[in-house]
Design a protein around this motif. Structure first.
Motif, mmCIF file in Angstrom:
data_model
loop_
_atom_site.group_PDB
_atom_site.id
_atom_site.type_symbol
_atom_site.label_atom_id
_atom_site.label_comp_id
_atom_site.label_asym_id
_atom_site.label_seq_id
_atom_site.Cartn_x
_atom_site.Cartn_y
_atom_site.Cartn_z
ATOM 1 N N VAL A 1 0.856 -1.178 0.000
ATOM 2 C CA VAL A 1 0.000 0.000 0.000
ATOM 3 C C VAL A 1 0.895 1.232 0.000
ATOM 4 O O VAL A 1 1.875 1.289 0.753
ATOM 5 C CB VAL A 1 -0.939 0.032 1.227
ATOM 6 C CG1 VAL A 1 -1.776 1.313 1.229
ATOM 7 C CG2 VAL A 1 -1.840 -1.193 1.242
ATOM 8 N N HIS A 2 0.591 2.192 -0.841
ATOM 9 C CA HIS A 2 1.400 3.405 -0.902
ATOM 10 C C HIS A 2 1.460 4.051 0.486
ATOM 11 O O HIS A 2 0.432 4.202 1.152
ATOM 12 C CB HIS A 2 0.805 4.381 -1.922
ATOM 13 C CG HIS A 2 1.644 5.611 -2.110
ATOM 14 N ND1 HIS A 2 1.430 6.779 -1.399
ATOM 15 C CD2 HIS A 2 2.707 5.854 -2.924
ATOM 16 C CE1 HIS A 2 2.315 7.677 -1.764
ATOM 17 N NE2 HIS A 2 3.107 7.147 -2.678
ATOM 18 N N ASN B 1 4.123 11.947 -3.997
ATOM 19 C CA ASN B 1 2.784 12.536 -4.089
ATOM 20 C C ASN B 1 1.698 11.493 -4.325
ATOM 21 O O ASN B 1 0.508 11.820 -4.231
ATOM 22 C CB ASN B 1 2.735 13.568 -5.216
ATOM 23 C CG ASN B 1 3.483 14.837 -4.872
ATOM 24 O OD1 ASN B 1 3.788 15.098 -3.703
ATOM 25 N ND2 ASN B 1 3.774 15.641 -5.877
ATOM 26 N N GLY B 2 2.081 10.255 -4.655
ATOM 27 C CA GLY B 2 1.094 9.226 -4.954
ATOM 28 C C GLY B 2 0.324 9.503 -6.219
ATOM 29 O O GLY B 2 -0.847 9.124 -6.358
ATOM 30 N N PRO C 1 -4.218 4.809 -2.756
ATOM 31 C CA PRO C 1 -5.521 5.300 -2.305
ATOM 32 C C PRO C 1 -6.083 6.423 -3.166
ATOM 33 O O PRO C 1 -7.308 6.548 -3.305
ATOM 34 C CB PRO C 1 -5.231 5.784 -0.878
ATOM 35 C CG PRO C 1 -4.092 4.929 -0.426
ATOM 36 C CD PRO C 1 -3.244 4.746 -1.653
ATOM 37 N N GLN C 2 -5.193 7.224 -3.780
ATOM 38 C CA GLN C 2 -5.677 8.317 -4.625
ATOM 39 C C GLN C 2 -6.438 7.801 -5.841
ATOM 40 O O GLN C 2 -7.243 8.529 -6.424
ATOM 41 C CB GLN C 2 -4.503 9.196 -5.084
ATOM 42 C CG GLN C 2 -3.854 10.001 -3.965
ATOM 43 C CD GLN C 2 -2.729 9.248 -3.301
ATOM 44 O OE1 GLN C 2 -2.685 8.013 -3.318
ATOM 45 N NE2 GLN C 2 -1.801 9.965 -2.683
ATOM 46 N N ALA C 3 -6.186 6.543 -6.237
ATOM 47 C CA ALA C 3 -6.895 5.976 -7.388
ATOM 48 C C ALA C 3 -8.336 5.626 -7.044
ATOM 49 O O ALA C 3 -9.162 5.406 -7.936
ATOM 50 C CB ALA C 3 -6.169 4.735 -7.894
ATOM 51 N N ARG C 4 -8.653 5.504 -5.759
ATOM 52 C CA ARG C 4 -10.007 5.303 -5.260
ATOM 53 C C ARG C 4 -10.652 3.999 -5.739
ATOM 54 O O ARG C 4 -11.867 3.923 -5.908
ATOM 55 C CB ARG C 4 -10.913 6.493 -5.644
ATOM 56 C CG ARG C 4 -10.420 7.824 -5.115
ATOM 57 C CD ARG C 4 -11.348 8.957 -5.493
ATOM 58 N NE ARG C 4 -10.822 10.232 -5.077
ATOM 59 C CZ ARG C 4 -10.931 10.742 -3.843
ATOM 60 N NH1 ARG C 4 -11.568 10.054 -2.912
ATOM 61 N NH2 ARG C 4 -10.423 11.932 -3.540
ATOM 62 N N ARG D 1 -1.694 -1.958 -8.309
ATOM 63 C CA ARG D 1 -1.197 -1.343 -9.542
ATOM 64 C C ARG D 1 0.323 -1.377 -9.596
ATOM 65 O O ARG D 1 0.998 -1.524 -8.571
ATOM 66 C CB ARG D 1 -1.680 0.115 -9.626
ATOM 67 C CG ARG D 1 -3.190 0.253 -9.756
ATOM 68 C CD ARG D 1 -3.639 1.702 -9.724
ATOM 69 N NE ARG D 1 -5.071 1.818 -9.975
ATOM 70 C CZ ARG D 1 -5.626 1.893 -11.163
ATOM 71 N NH1 ARG D 1 -4.837 1.879 -12.247
ATOM 72 N NH2 ARG D 1 -6.933 1.984 -11.317
ATOM 73 N N HIS D 2 0.846 -1.228 -10.812
ATOM 74 C CA HIS D 2 2.289 -1.112 -10.978
ATOM 75 C C HIS D 2 2.759 0.215 -10.382
ATOM 76 O O HIS D 2 2.149 1.260 -10.654
ATOM 77 C CB HIS D 2 2.668 -1.149 -12.457
ATOM 78 C CG HIS D 2 2.495 -2.476 -13.110
ATOM 79 N ND1 HIS D 2 3.429 -3.482 -13.007
ATOM 80 C CD2 HIS D 2 1.489 -2.969 -13.893
ATOM 81 C CE1 HIS D 2 3.023 -4.540 -13.692
ATOM 82 N NE2 HIS D 2 1.843 -4.259 -14.227
#
Length: 267
Positions: free
Chosen positions: A3-4, A146-147, A166-169, A174-175
């Motif tokens: 997780v980022h 910054n993600g 998490p910013q991708a919601r 993901r890569h």
């Protein structure tokens, strides 16, 4: 899967002024340019002094910022938004810089500086381009902090290093494409150009190799990066970054052939 970490994009604050990691990555890139450029300025055959490196840094900073920002406005906009709100074009602190635009800006800055100093543009380009990749790589680290600019949804085979942003919601693995780009256009391209430019080459050849190397590695990295929301998947499944990189590869290959011919043909 990972997780980022959700880093705080603000490195530190001094009163009302906040200093962001992304901006610090740009400063790191400029510092590396200065250090490495001064290291190589002692080679007589390059025709560059330490004062030249200092001057080029000033011109290059302007080229990166102006070119990078205008590149974002034109390529990734949306342009209609900036036409409706033109003052936002100058709000660099809100984010939005395009590496292709920054490269064009640096090329223009080198050309103007070369004319002002009476130097060969091709030789100046050969000196400058090996100093650029580490700055590009630093920018990708800024993207990762910054993600942003996350990668495409990953196949289960790569889940051990896939990452949820998490910013991708969407909570999908993901890569971490920002790190791929750091490794390719930052480290690998730097090693290639630094090694290739150790010896004197035909004027312009190192610069041409940069165009090919950056274009190829950007095309590869974009295979793992989520396409820009403005365009989505383009014809042939290409992303906007790949479309912008293909002309660089073609022009670079053409220059590699032309510039290594006899001096009479080159002129």
């Amino acid at each position: 899967m990972l997780v980022h970490p959700q880093f705080d994009p603000i490195a530190f604050a001094i009163g009302p002024v906040s200093v962001r990691w992304y901006g610090l990555m740009y400063l790191l890139g400029f510092a590396l340019f200065l250090i490495l450029g001064r290291l190589r300025a002692g080679d007589a055959w390059r025709g560059m002094s330490k004062q030249d490196v200092d001057d080029l840094l000033f011109w290059g900073v302007i080229g990166v910022i102006v070119g990078g920002r205008l590149g974002h406005v034109v390529f990734y906009g949306p342009l209609t938004h900036y036409l409706a709100h033109p003052l936002e074009i100058f709000m660099v602190w809100k984010g939005g810089m395009a590496s292709h635009g920054g490269i064009v800006g640096v090329i223009v800055a080198m050309w103007l500086w070369s004319r002002a100093r009476g130097k060969s543009f091709l030789k100046v380009a050969d000196f400058v381009v090996p100093l650029v990749p580490l700055g590009l790589g630093a920018g990708r680290i800024g993207n990762f902090i910054n993600g942003e600019l996350w990668g495409r949804v990953a196949d289960p085979a790569v889940w051990p290093w896939a990452m949820v942003f998490p910013q991708a919601r969407d909570n999908l693995p993901r890569h971490p494409s920002q790190l791929y780009q750091f490794a390719l256009e930052g480290i690998a391209l730097f090693v290639l150009l630094w090694w290739f430019s150790r010896k004197q080459r035909a004027p312009g050849v190192v610069g041409a190799l940069f165009l090919v190397g950056y274009g190829v590695q950007r095309v590869i990295a974009e295979m793992f990066r989520e396409p820009e929301a403005l365009y989505g998947a383009m014809p042939l499944g290409l992303s906007a970054g790949q479309v912008l990189s293909l002309p660089m590869i073609v022009i670079g290959l053409w220059l590699l052939v032309m510039l290594q011919r006899t001096p009479a043909r080159r002129s």
